[in-house]
Design a protein around this motif. Sequence first.
Motif, PDB file in Angstrom:
ATOM      1  N   LEU A 187       0.835  -1.205   0.000  1.00 24.81           N
ATOM      2  CA  LEU A 187       0.000   0.000   0.000  1.00 24.81           C
ATOM      3  C   LEU A 187       0.868   1.253   0.000  1.00 24.81           C
ATOM      4  O   LEU A 187       0.579   2.219  -0.714  1.00 24.81           O
ATOM      5  CB  LEU A 187      -0.918  -0.013   1.225  1.00 24.81           C
ATOM      6  CG  LEU A 187      -1.911   1.147   1.325  1.00 24.81           C
ATOM      7  CD1 LEU A 187      -2.880   1.138   0.144  1.00 24.81           C
ATOM      8  CD2 LEU A 187      -2.688   1.071   2.645  1.00 24.81           C
ATOM      9  N   MET A 188       1.956   1.235   0.781  1.00 18.73           N
ATOM     10  CA  MET A 188       2.843   2.394   0.816  1.00 18.73           C
ATOM     11  C   MET A 188       3.537   2.582  -0.535  1.00 18.73           C
ATOM     12  O   MET A 188       3.708   3.722  -0.992  1.00 18.73           O
ATOM     13  CB  MET A 188       3.870   2.244   1.937  1.00 18.73           C
ATOM     14  CG  MET A 188       4.792   3.452   2.075  1.00 18.73           C
ATOM     15  SD  MET A 188       3.887   5.036   2.253  1.00 18.73           S
ATOM     16  CE  MET A 188       3.023   4.750   3.804  1.00 18.73           C
ATOM     17  N   GLN A 189       3.918   1.513  -1.176  1.00 24.17           N
ATOM     18  CA  GLN A 189       4.519   1.622  -2.511  1.00 24.17           C
ATOM     19  C   GLN A 189       3.520   2.207  -3.509  1.00 24.17           C
ATOM     20  O   GLN A 189       3.884   3.003  -4.376  1.00 24.17           O
ATOM     21  CB  GLN A 189       5.000   0.253  -2.978  1.00 24.17           C
ATOM     22  CG  GLN A 189       6.217  -0.265  -2.221  1.00 24.17           C
ATOM     23  CD  GLN A 189       6.615  -1.669  -2.657  1.00 24.17           C
ATOM     24  OE1 GLN A 189       5.866  -2.363  -3.339  1.00 24.17           O
ATOM     25  NE2 GLN A 189       7.813  -2.090  -2.252  1.00 24.17           N
ATOM     26  N   PHE A 190       2.254   1.820  -3.370  1.00 32.06           N
ATOM     27  CA  PHE A 190       1.206   2.363  -4.236  1.00 32.06           C
ATOM     28  C   PHE A 190       1.074   3.871  -4.020  1.00 32.06           C
ATOM     29  O   PHE A 190       1.013   4.647  -4.982  1.00 32.06           O
ATOM     30  CB  PHE A 190      -0.123   1.656  -3.936  1.00 32.06           C
ATOM     31  CG  PHE A 190      -1.287   2.200  -4.702  1.00 32.06           C
ATOM     32  CD1 PHE A 190      -1.517   1.833  -6.017  1.00 32.06           C
ATOM     33  CD2 PHE A 190      -2.164   3.077  -4.091  1.00 32.06           C
ATOM     34  CE1 PHE A 190      -2.605   2.341  -6.726  1.00 32.06           C
ATOM     35  CE2 PHE A 190      -3.252   3.587  -4.783  1.00 32.06           C
ATOM     36  CZ  PHE A 190      -3.473   3.218  -6.106  1.00 32.06           C
ATOM     37  N   TYR A 191       1.046   4.283  -2.741  1.00 27.79           N
ATOM     38  CA  TYR A 191       0.943   5.716  -2.440  1.00 27.79           C
ATOM     39  C   TYR A 191       2.174   6.480  -2.933  1.00 27.79           C
ATOM     40  O   TYR A 191       2.069   7.610  -3.409  1.00 27.79           O
ATOM     41  CB  TYR A 191       0.762   5.927  -0.936  1.00 27.79           C
ATOM     42  CG  TYR A 191      -0.626   5.636  -0.426  1.00 27.79           C
ATOM     43  CD1 TYR A 191      -1.738   5.807  -1.238  1.00 27.79           C
ATOM     44  CD2 TYR A 191      -0.829   5.183   0.877  1.00 27.79           C
ATOM     45  CE1 TYR A 191      -3.021   5.541  -0.765  1.00 27.79           C
ATOM     46  CE2 TYR A 191      -2.095   4.918   1.360  1.00 27.79           C
ATOM     47  CZ  TYR A 191      -3.191   5.097   0.531  1.00 27.79           C
ATOM     48  OH  TYR A 191      -4.453   4.833   1.004  1.00 27.79           O
ATOM     49  N   GLN A 192       3.339   5.875  -2.805  1.00 29.97           N
ATOM     50  CA  GLN A 192       4.555   6.527  -3.278  1.00 29.97           C
ATOM     51  C   GLN A 192       4.487   6.804  -4.784  1.00 29.97           C
ATOM     52  O   GLN A 192       5.060   7.777  -5.276  1.00 29.97           O
ATOM     53  CB  GLN A 192       5.774   5.648  -2.975  1.00 29.97           C
ATOM     54  CG  GLN A 192       6.143   5.566  -1.504  1.00 29.97           C
ATOM     55  CD  GLN A 192       6.802   6.830  -0.989  1.00 29.97           C
ATOM     56  OE1 GLN A 192       7.338   7.622  -1.741  1.00 29.97           O
ATOM     57  NE2 GLN A 192       6.754   7.027   0.322  1.00 29.97           N
ATOM     58  N   SER A 193       3.777   5.963  -5.509  1.00 26.14           N
ATOM     59  CA  SER A 193       3.704   6.111  -6.963  1.00 26.14           C
ATOM     60  C   SER A 193       2.577   7.032  -7.411  1.00 26.14           C
ATOM     61  O   SER A 193       2.724   7.742  -8.413  1.00 26.14           O
ATOM     62  CB  SER A 193       3.506   4.735  -7.618  1.00 26.14           C
ATOM     63  OG  SER A 193       4.592   3.879  -7.329  1.00 26.14           O
ATOM     64  N   TYR A 194       1.437   7.046  -6.674  1.00 27.13           N
ATOM     65  CA  TYR A 194       0.243   7.726  -7.198  1.00 27.13           C
ATOM     66  C   TYR A 194      -0.325   8.827  -6.308  1.00 27.13           C
ATOM     67  O   TYR A 194      -1.169   9.595  -6.758  1.00 27.13           O
ATOM     68  CB  TYR A 194      -0.850   6.683  -7.469  1.00 27.13           C
ATOM     69  CG  TYR A 194      -0.448   5.663  -8.498  1.00 27.13           C
ATOM     70  CD1 TYR A 194      -0.359   5.998  -9.842  1.00 27.13           C
ATOM     71  CD2 TYR A 194      -0.135   4.350  -8.121  1.00 27.13           C
ATOM     72  CE1 TYR A 194       0.027   5.064 -10.789  1.00 27.13           C
ATOM     73  CE2 TYR A 194       0.245   3.406  -9.059  1.00 27.13           C
ATOM     74  CZ  TYR A 194       0.318   3.776 -10.398  1.00 27.13           C
ATOM     75  OH  TYR A 194       0.699   2.848 -11.335  1.00 27.13           O
TER      76      TYR A 194
END
Length: 256
Positions: A41-48
Motif C-alpha cells: 500500500l505504501m509503494q502504491f501511495y509513493q507512486s500515485y
Amino acid sequence: MFPLRDHNPSAGTPYVVYGLIAANVLAYLMYSGLSNDPRALMQFYQSYAIIPANLARGEGAATLLTSVFIHGGLMHLGGNMLFLWIFGDNLEDEMGHLPFLAFYLACGIGAGLVHVLAAPGSQIPTVGASGAIAGVMGGYLLLFPKARVDILLILIIFFRVVTVPAALMLGLWLALQIFGGLGSDPDQGGVAYWAHAGGFAVGLVLMLPLWLRLGGPAFWSRTHGLPPNPPTQYTYSASRIPRLPRKRRRPGPWGK
C-alpha cells in the motif's frame, strides 16, 4: 452539517458526474485489496499519491492528477462522491460536459499545488478528490448562491433535516476549512484543510469567466441565484410504523 441533496436536480443527464463517480469507485476497488499489505500500500501511495516534498523537488508531477482518484477508505470515498453528486450536476448542465470535466481536473490539480505550498517538506502521502470537489463547490457558490440544499444537522443527540441556501452551507464549510488549516500543522498529516480551501478558491476563479459571460450580477437577477431548471418539491410522509399502546404494569408482591 451534512448535505443530502439540492432542490434543483439537473435538467439533462450529468454524464461526466456519473463517469467520475464510476471512475473513483472502480479505482478504489482496484487498490482496496492492498490494505492487507502495508508495504504494498505504501509503494502504491509513493507512486500515485501527492507527496509534497517530491513535488517541491520537481518530481512526481503526474500525482497531482492520479491522487484525485485515490481515497483512503469507504467513508472518504462515499462522502466525496455525495458532494460531487449534489453540486456537480448543475455545473455540468451550465458548462457542458467536456468543459466541466476540464474544470474539475483543473480544480483538483490546483488544490494539490496549494497543499504542496502549505507543506513543501511533508513526506506524508495525500489522496482524495476533496480538492477537486471543493472547486466544484466554489463554482456552485458563484453561479447559484441561493439554491436550496437539504442538510442533516447533527448536534450531539439532535438530528434534523433542514433546508438552507447554498451560500450559507458552502460559506460555513469554507470557514471550517480555513479555521482547521490555521489550527493544524500540514506537515503532520490529517485533513488537508488548505487543499480544500485552495480548491474552493481555484473553482471560484475558474468560474468567473463563465459567470461574467452569462451576465455577472445580471445573471443572478435573471435566475434569482438559482439553477435555471425547475425545483423538485420534496415531501416528507409520516412513519408507517404502527404505534402500540403502552401496557400498564401490574403491581408485584411488594406493591411496586
